[in-house]
Design a protein around this motif. Structure first.
Motif, PDB file in Angstrom:
ATOM      1  N   LYS A 131       0.244  15.809  -3.034  1.00 11.84           N
ATOM      2  CA  LYS A 131       0.140  14.403  -3.391  1.00 11.84           C
ATOM      3  C   LYS A 131       0.973  13.638  -2.292  1.00 11.84           C
ATOM      4  O   LYS A 131       2.197  13.839  -2.110  1.00 11.84           O
ATOM      5  CB  LYS A 131       0.641  14.117  -4.814  1.00 11.84           C
ATOM      6  CG  LYS A 131      -0.009  14.726  -5.891  1.00 11.84           C
ATOM      7  CD  LYS A 131       0.257  14.634  -7.150  1.00 11.84           C
ATOM      8  CE  LYS A 131      -0.731  15.056  -8.499  1.00 11.84           C
ATOM      9  NZ  LYS A 131      -0.457  16.579  -8.357  1.00 11.84           N
ATOM     10  N   HIS A 132       0.334  12.394  -1.707  1.00 17.38           N
ATOM     11  CA  HIS A 132       1.168  11.706  -0.762  1.00 17.38           C
ATOM     12  C   HIS A 132       0.639  10.197  -0.833  1.00 17.38           C
ATOM     13  O   HIS A 132      -0.565   9.724  -1.630  1.00 17.38           O
ATOM     14  CB  HIS A 132       0.556  12.130   0.779  1.00 17.38           C
ATOM     15  CG  HIS A 132       0.606  13.708   0.747  1.00 17.38           C
ATOM     16  ND1 HIS A 132       1.716  14.587   0.887  1.00 17.38           N
ATOM     17  CD2 HIS A 132      -0.456  14.590   0.710  1.00 17.38           C
ATOM     18  CE1 HIS A 132       1.242  15.689   1.115  1.00 17.38           C
ATOM     19  NE2 HIS A 132      -0.058  15.916   0.769  1.00 17.38           N
ATOM     20  N   THR A 133       1.241   9.179  -0.204  1.00 18.11           N
ATOM     21  CA  THR A 133       0.866   7.736  -0.234  1.00 18.11           C
ATOM     22  C   THR A 133      -0.309   7.817   0.539  1.00 18.11           C
ATOM     23  O   THR A 133      -0.616   8.682   1.256  1.00 18.11           O
ATOM     24  CB  THR A 133       2.191   6.924   0.303  1.00 18.11           C
ATOM     25  OG1 THR A 133       2.083   7.309   1.687  1.00 18.11           O
ATOM     26  CG2 THR A 133       3.291   7.208  -0.234  1.00 18.11           C
ATOM     27  N   PRO A 134      -1.160   6.879   0.193  1.00 21.34           N
ATOM     28  CA  PRO A 134      -2.450   6.683   0.888  1.00 21.34           C
ATOM     29  C   PRO A 134      -2.015   6.608   2.574  1.00 21.34           C
ATOM     30  O   PRO A 134      -2.923   7.118   3.304  1.00 21.34           O
ATOM     31  CB  PRO A 134      -3.146   5.303   0.588  1.00 21.34           C
ATOM     32  CG  PRO A 134      -2.475   5.273  -0.788  1.00 21.34           C
ATOM     33  CD  PRO A 134      -1.107   5.804  -0.991  1.00 21.34           C
ATOM     34  N   ARG A 135      -1.013   6.041   3.138  1.00 22.71           N
ATOM     35  CA  ARG A 135      -0.666   5.833   4.309  1.00 22.71           C
ATOM     36  C   ARG A 135      -0.499   7.184   4.957  1.00 22.71           C
ATOM     37  O   ARG A 135      -0.771   7.543   5.909  1.00 22.71           O
ATOM     38  CB  ARG A 135       0.019   4.784   4.710  1.00 22.71           C
ATOM     39  CG  ARG A 135       0.555   4.597   6.290  1.00 22.71           C
ATOM     40  CD  ARG A 135       1.345   3.445   6.494  1.00 22.71           C
ATOM     41  NE  ARG A 135       1.512   3.191   7.945  1.00 22.71           N
ATOM     42  CZ  ARG A 135       2.514   3.577   8.669  1.00 22.71           C
ATOM     43  NH1 ARG A 135       3.428   4.474   8.125  1.00 22.71           N
ATOM     44  NH2 ARG A 135       2.544   3.675   9.962  1.00 22.71           N
ATOM     45  N   ALA A 136       0.352   7.884   4.189  1.00 24.63           N
ATOM     46  CA  ALA A 136       0.843   9.155   4.575  1.00 24.63           C
ATOM     47  C   ALA A 136      -0.437  10.265   4.921  1.00 24.63           C
ATOM     48  O   ALA A 136      -0.452  10.957   5.743  1.00 24.63           O
ATOM     49  CB  ALA A 136       2.207   9.840   3.754  1.00 24.63           C
ATOM     50  N   ARG A 137      -1.196  10.238   3.816  1.00 24.28           N
ATOM     51  CA  ARG A 137      -2.460  11.083   3.842  1.00 24.28           C
ATOM     52  C   ARG A 137      -3.215  10.575   5.263  1.00 24.28           C
ATOM     53  O   ARG A 137      -3.757  11.516   5.910  1.00 24.28           O
ATOM     54  CB  ARG A 137      -3.177  10.777   2.776  1.00 24.28           C
ATOM     55  CG  ARG A 137      -4.446  11.736   2.526  1.00 24.28           C
ATOM     56  CD  ARG A 137      -5.250  11.529   1.438  1.00 24.28           C
ATOM     57  NE  ARG A 137      -6.423  12.498   1.487  1.00 24.28           N
ATOM     58  CZ  ARG A 137      -6.566  13.593   0.853  1.00 24.28           C
ATOM     59  NH1 ARG A 137      -5.336  14.535   0.406  1.00 24.28           N
ATOM     60  NH2 ARG A 137      -7.442  14.439   0.958  1.00 24.28           N
ATOM     61  N   ARG A 138      -3.355   9.203   5.507  1.00 21.13           N
ATOM     62  CA  ARG A 138      -4.082   8.874   6.686  1.00 21.13           C
ATOM     63  C   ARG A 138      -3.694   9.312   7.880  1.00 21.13           C
ATOM     64  O   ARG A 138      -4.060   9.715   8.869  1.00 21.13           O
ATOM     65  CB  ARG A 138      -4.287   7.400   6.586  1.00 21.13           C
ATOM     66  CG  ARG A 138      -5.156   6.702   7.576  1.00 21.13           C
ATOM     67  CD  ARG A 138      -5.736   5.495   7.071  1.00 21.13           C
ATOM     68  NE  ARG A 138      -4.632   4.487   7.058  1.00 21.13           N
ATOM     69  CZ  ARG A 138      -4.073   3.967   5.989  1.00 21.13           C
ATOM     70  NH1 ARG A 138      -4.621   4.335   4.705  1.00 21.13           N
ATOM     71  NH2 ARG A 138      -3.081   3.268   5.824  1.00 21.13           N
ATOM     72  N   LEU A 139      -2.060   9.066   7.892  1.00 23.13           N
ATOM     73  CA  LEU A 139      -1.428  10.011   9.118  1.00 23.13           C
ATOM     74  C   LEU A 139      -1.720  11.271   9.359  1.00 23.13           C
ATOM     75  O   LEU A 139      -2.081  11.706  10.493  1.00 23.13           O
ATOM     76  CB  LEU A 139       0.229   9.607   8.765  1.00 23.13           C
ATOM     77  CG  LEU A 139       0.749   8.067   9.072  1.00 23.13           C
ATOM     78  CD1 LEU A 139       2.028   7.915   8.541  1.00 23.13           C
ATOM     79  CD2 LEU A 139       0.438   7.302  10.499  1.00 23.13           C
ATOM     80  N   LEU A 140      -1.680  12.124   8.329  1.00 23.91           N
ATOM     81  CA  LEU A 140      -1.830  13.573   8.402  1.00 23.91           C
ATOM     82  C   LEU A 140      -3.304  13.794   8.806  1.00 23.91           C
ATOM     83  O   LEU A 140      -3.556  14.606   9.570  1.00 23.91           O
ATOM     84  CB  LEU A 140      -1.615  14.236   7.214  1.00 23.91           C
ATOM     85  CG  LEU A 140      -0.150  14.182   6.720  1.00 23.91           C
ATOM     86  CD1 LEU A 140       0.283  14.764   5.382  1.00 23.91           C
ATOM     87  CD2 LEU A 140       0.899  15.093   7.786  1.00 23.91           C
ATOM     88  N   GLU A 141      -4.358  13.171   7.932  1.00 24.73           N
ATOM     89  CA  GLU A 141      -5.645  13.331   8.434  1.00 24.73           C
ATOM     90  C   GLU A 141      -5.934  13.079   9.812  1.00 24.73           C
ATOM     91  O   GLU A 141      -6.812  13.586  10.350  1.00 24.73           O
ATOM     92  CB  GLU A 141      -6.502  12.282   7.542  1.00 24.73           C
ATOM     93  CG  GLU A 141      -6.604  12.827   6.421  1.00 24.73           C
ATOM     94  CD  GLU A 141      -7.208  11.905   5.232  1.00 24.73           C
ATOM     95  OE1 GLU A 141      -7.622  12.204   4.209  1.00 24.73           O
ATOM     96  OE2 GLU A 141      -7.622  10.524   5.572  1.00 24.73           O
ATOM     97  N   ASN A 142      -5.498  12.196  10.409  1.00 17.41           N
ATOM     98  CA  ASN A 142      -5.658  11.690  11.848  1.00 17.41           C
ATOM     99  C   ASN A 142      -4.598  12.269  12.945  1.00 17.41           C
ATOM    100  O   ASN A 142      -4.589  11.759  14.284  1.00 17.41           O
ATOM    101  CB  ASN A 142      -5.669  10.351  12.200  1.00 17.41           C
ATOM    102  CG  ASN A 142      -6.796   9.617  11.411  1.00 17.41           C
ATOM    103  OD1 ASN A 142      -8.107   9.688  11.598  1.00 17.41           O
ATOM    104  ND2 ASN A 142      -6.464   8.966  10.250  1.00 17.41           N
ATOM    105  N   ALA A 143      -3.806  13.305  12.423  1.00 21.89           N
ATOM    106  CA  ALA A 143      -2.750  13.859  13.436  1.00 21.89           C
ATOM    107  C   ALA A 143      -3.152  14.575  14.525  1.00 21.89           C
ATOM    108  O   ALA A 143      -2.611  14.494  15.565  1.00 21.89           O
ATOM    109  CB  ALA A 143      -1.667  14.594  12.544  1.00 21.89           C
ATOM    110  N   GLY A 144      -4.361  15.118  14.299  1.00 19.64           N
ATOM    111  CA  GLY A 144      -4.880  15.833  15.482  1.00 19.64           C
ATOM    112  C   GLY A 144      -4.217  17.110  15.750  1.00 19.64           C
ATOM    113  O   GLY A 144      -4.313  17.994  16.758  1.00 19.64           O
TER     114      GLY A 144
END
Length: 346
Positions: A131-144
């Motif tokens: 479970k993460h904040t929406p922005r943290a999840r977005r950062l992880l999804e786009n980390a590459g």
């Protein structure tokens, strides 16, 4: 395999913000002539895309950083320390080191840490929980880079997972106590949104007692995690004062369970004669307490080892199973006066 998404580039941010890539680069640096309005526009575009500015790109463009970023909720929790040790033991022979940050059970702090760690361009990142904040999840999804969530089985994983269902694990504890003839069962902890794994354990307790047709109102709040032995003792005192007919109690961790045990001893209440106590985590203190505590062993070292092996496989271009489940082992000891329950295996 759930693959890493393509990391957004500075060009992507420039196009979204309607400025040049050079302006984007300058906007992320201190002491430049970029206006506040333009900085805000660039920051908003980067946030929408999940872009993290690489402060070391000029030096590392053709090099590897050779470290794996890791976030844990607490640096003084033995279980999480064992997970980090497991990670390090597998990664070190490959020349990879760990850059560690702790979130203090705060998802907003986790978000800040993830952003800071990604600016250093790690080879992979390991986070605790799903479970993460929406922005943290977005950062992880786009980390590459490879992302591994641990200590949980999230419904919607970001990429890869090594963990278990905290709720299902505690359901097994309830089942064990019911098999021992207990019908008035309480739960201490897991009442806060900060400790999402503790909240899942509380949910598992409620789910199990409802399934057995038992009362669901024996819930004792203990405050901000991590829950200490002292807080476990205070919670047990409150339980004994308000619901003295309680036959068994499950605590969110072995530490709080040990505190509950000592409160019973202080009051002269026999464990397990008058009340049974169970914990979670298989800490050393639960093994040597008198009586030893019934608990669940979540295999914290193995979680770290499996996460590390998964990362190495991904870095080597292999396609490992993205969801790797671990089944905690139910360890029945004298505090619940039961017979060992077969472990379903891992």
């Amino acid at each position: 395999m759930v693959s890493a998404r393509q990391q957004p580039t500075m060009m992507d941010v420039a196009q979204r913000a309607g400025v040049s890539p050079m302006t984007v680069s300058r906007a992320f640096k201190d002491g430049t002539s970029v206006s506040a309005k333009t900085r805000e526009k660039v920051a908003a575009a980067a946030d929408e895309l999940g872009y993290v500015f690489d402060s070391t790109a000029s030096n590392l463009r053709s090099q590897k950083t050779n470290f794996v970023a890791v976030t844990i909720p607490s640096i003084n929790n033995a279980n999480f320390a064992q997970t980090v040790r497991g990670l390090s033991d597998v990664l070190r022979p490959r020349g990879l080191q760990i850059l560690l940050g702790y979130t203090d059970y705060d998802m907003a702090q986790e978000e800040r840490l993830i952003e800071q760690l990604l600016t250093r361009r790690p080879e992979a990142i390991v986070v605790t929980g799903g479970k993460h904040t929406p922005r943290a999840r977005r950062l992880l999804e786009n980390a590459g880079i490879p992302v591994v969530e641990t200590w949980d089985l999230p419904e919607h994983p970001i990429q890869n997972v090594v963990g278990f269902s905290n709720a299902a694990a505690v359901e097994r504890l309830v089942d064990h106590l019911v098999e021992q003839g207990k019908t008035r069962i309480a739960f201490i902890g897991g009442d806060t949104t900060l400790d999402t794994r503790g909240a899942d354990r509380r949910l598992g307790f409620l789910r199990a007692v409802e399934r057995h047709g038992l009362a669901t109102d024996r819930l004792i709040a203990v405050g901000i995690p991590p829950i200490s032995m002292r807080e476990g003792a205070a919670a047990m005192g409150h339980l004994l004062d308000t619901m003295p007919d309680t036959e068994a109690v499950i605590c969110v961790s072995d530490l709080s369970a040990f505190g509950a045990l000592t409160e019973c001893q202080r009051r002269g209440i026999a464990v397990p004669g008058s009340i049974s106590i169970a914990g979670f985590g298989d800490y050393d203190i639960g093994q040597i307490s008198v009586p030893p505590l019934t608990t669940l062993n979540p295999f914290p070292t193995e979680i770290g080892q499996q996460a590390a092996r998964l990362i190495l496989d991904l870095m080597d271009g292999q396609s490992p199973e993205p969801i790797q489940s671990i089944v905690p082992e139910l360890l029945v000891r004298e505090s619940t006066q039961g017979q060992p329950v077969p472990n379903p295996g891992r």
